[in-house]
Write an enzyme that holds these catalytic residues in place. Structure first.
Site, mmCIF file in Angstrom:
data_model
loop_
_atom_site.group_PDB
_atom_site.id
_atom_site.type_symbol
_atom_site.label_atom_id
_atom_site.label_comp_id
_atom_site.label_asym_id
_atom_site.label_seq_id
_atom_site.Cartn_x
_atom_site.Cartn_y
_atom_site.Cartn_z
ATOM 1 N N ASP A 9 0.857 -1.176 0.000
ATOM 2 C CA ASP A 9 0.000 0.000 0.000
ATOM 3 C C ASP A 9 0.897 1.231 0.000
ATOM 4 O O ASP A 9 1.725 1.382 0.888
ATOM 5 C CB ASP A 9 -0.858 -0.055 1.274
ATOM 6 C CG ASP A 9 -1.910 1.040 1.332
ATOM 7 O OD1 ASP A 9 -2.906 0.838 2.021
ATOM 8 O OD2 ASP A 9 -1.705 2.092 0.695
ATOM 9 N N ASP A 107 -3.202 2.523 -5.756
ATOM 10 C CA ASP A 107 -2.082 2.550 -4.811
ATOM 11 C C ASP A 107 -1.875 1.240 -4.044
ATOM 12 O O ASP A 107 -1.165 1.226 -3.049
ATOM 13 C CB ASP A 107 -2.268 3.694 -3.812
ATOM 14 C CG ASP A 107 -3.418 3.452 -2.860
ATOM 15 O OD1 ASP A 107 -4.273 2.611 -3.173
ATOM 16 O OD2 ASP A 107 -3.462 4.105 -1.807
ATOM 17 N N GLU A 108 -2.480 0.160 -4.490
ATOM 18 C CA GLU A 108 -2.370 -1.102 -3.758
ATOM 19 C C GLU A 108 -2.212 -2.277 -4.696
ATOM 20 O O GLU A 108 -2.821 -2.314 -5.759
ATOM 21 C CB GLU A 108 -3.662 -1.370 -2.970
ATOM 22 C CG GLU A 108 -3.687 -0.799 -1.586
ATOM 23 C CD GLU A 108 -4.956 -1.191 -0.862
ATOM 24 O OE1 GLU A 108 -5.401 -2.343 -1.002
ATOM 25 O OE2 GLU A 108 -5.514 -0.319 -0.177
#
Length: 359
Positions: A9, A107-108
């Site tokens: 993350d 974002d992950e």
DNA sequence: CTTCGGCTGACGG
DNA sequence: CTAACGCCGTCAGCCGAAG
């Protein structure tokens, strides 16, 4: 042998990118915002950095409220295309480390490392440390990583030590790790499900584990109930697999003022249709369903959709169908509209179309 | 019976 | 003034109609 799964993350991603681009921001509270077309502070917080979070600013919060909590913070408009580019660079780096890879959002990402570390969690920690250094060095971005025997545990673990964290949960530690956590830590348990569980006196995962499967299904629905029954035991068999293409492509916008004037709305709808069409063109398939979406003055959302007999890919179809849906929507509904959107879905190959149209 | 279309709502980033 | 408030995307549930 146990699987070894990582969830990576990027910390406060949008804000971290802005900090990287402008060193002047270092040490300051930074709030990346989605401003609406209404001017002033109308809009919501996309991402506050950790300095701003200390002041109580959260994602999704109205900007006006954020400014009361953190008046001294720097407020920046989100540059989503730019973040998407940065994200693609990071994802390429991550892909290089994985046996299998799954990007879950901008974002992950999940990485399955089972083979490359031969099921050894100590080795996985070493790899995770290298990954963190790598994206910090190459892209200047901090990240947090969770390591566990499945996606569920990796995801929860990643959230335990943010920002710049690394949390390992070995298979034999899973139950103790989960038991004392709030049920809301389980992905998929949000405000509503958390409320329902609370009404039944359940706040910890330990307590959730004591409830029969059937009862959970009755309270929360078949799928969520079954999922939570397994999750409370740390059981999750979902594989880490590359995601396919989007199943929907949509655009939504806030009108300058609440209205039900068809001409005003159609102007915006046409604009949105063009942007949606741009993205449809990049795809080899056509869409069969067009959805018109409206958020009324009271923030309640409604939608109207139409499925075509054959897949189409042209701009005119999007414009015409959304106009038709808007017209009937206005007839059936009263009250002013605040936000409108258009979405296409139900993608199919277009090649067989000609012969079918012969009839 | 299953599947599809239409719609809503929960959820997450 | 009964709180305020973006823009995505996914999935499940429900209902009625169709196959």
């Amino acid at each position: 042998m146990s699987r070894v799964v990582l969830l990576i993350d990027l910390d406060a991603f949008y804000a971290s990118v802005e900090e990287r681009e402008d060193p002047e921001l270092k040490g300051k509270a930074v709030v990346v915002c989605m401003f609406s077309a209404r001017g002033g502070d109308s809009g919501a917080v996309a991402t506050p950095n950790y300095r701003a979070r200390e002041a109580g600013v959260r994602s999704g919060m109205p900007i006006s409220r954020a400014k009361k909590l953190a008046p001294q913070a720097v407020y920046l408009p989100a540059r989503r295309d730019f973040y998407r580019n940065v994200s693609e660079n990071v994802m390429e780096i991550l892909r290089g480390y994985a046996d299998s890879f799954e990007q879950v959002s901008i974002d992950e990402a999940y990485l399955d490392l089972t083979r490359s570390v031969k099921g050894n969690f100590n080795k996985a920690v070493k790899v995770a440390e290298r990954i963190k250094k790598d994206i910090l060095k190459k892209e200047g971005l901090p990240s947090s990583i969770g390591i566990g025997p499945n996606k569920l545990v990796a995801k929860i673990a990643a959230g335990m030590d943010k920002p710049d964290g690394l949390t390992l949960v070995r298979p034999e530690e899973v139950q103790d790790f989960l038991d004392e956590l709030d049920v809301k830590k389980i992905p998929g348990v949000g405000a509503r499900s958390g409320e329902i569980l609370k009404e039944h006196g359940i706040s910890l995962i330990r307590e959730l584990r004591m409830v029969e499967r059937q009862l959970l299904e009755d309270w929360l629905g078949k799928a969520r109930g079954a999922f939570l029954y397994n999750a409370s035991r740390g059981v999750d068999d979902e594989p880490v697999t590359e995601r396919g293409e989007r199943e929907q492509i949509g655009r939504i916008t806030t009108l300058e003022e609440d209205t039900r004037d068809p001409n005003m709305i159609m102007m915006q709808l046409d604009r949105l249709a063009e942007e949606v069409h741009q993205r449809v063109v990049e795809r080899r398939q056509g869409f069969r369903t067009v959805t018109f979406y409206a958020v009324m003055s009271d923030m309640k959302a409604q939608s109207r959709s139409k499925t075509l007999p054959f897949p189409k890919k042209d701009l005119d179809t999007i414009k015409q169908v959304s106009e038709e849906l808007l017209k009937s929507f206005l007839c059936e509904t009263k009250g002013n509209i605040r936000r409108v959107g258009v979405r296409v879905s139900n993608f199919e190959e277009t090649h067989g179309q000609r012969t079918l149209l012969q009839f």
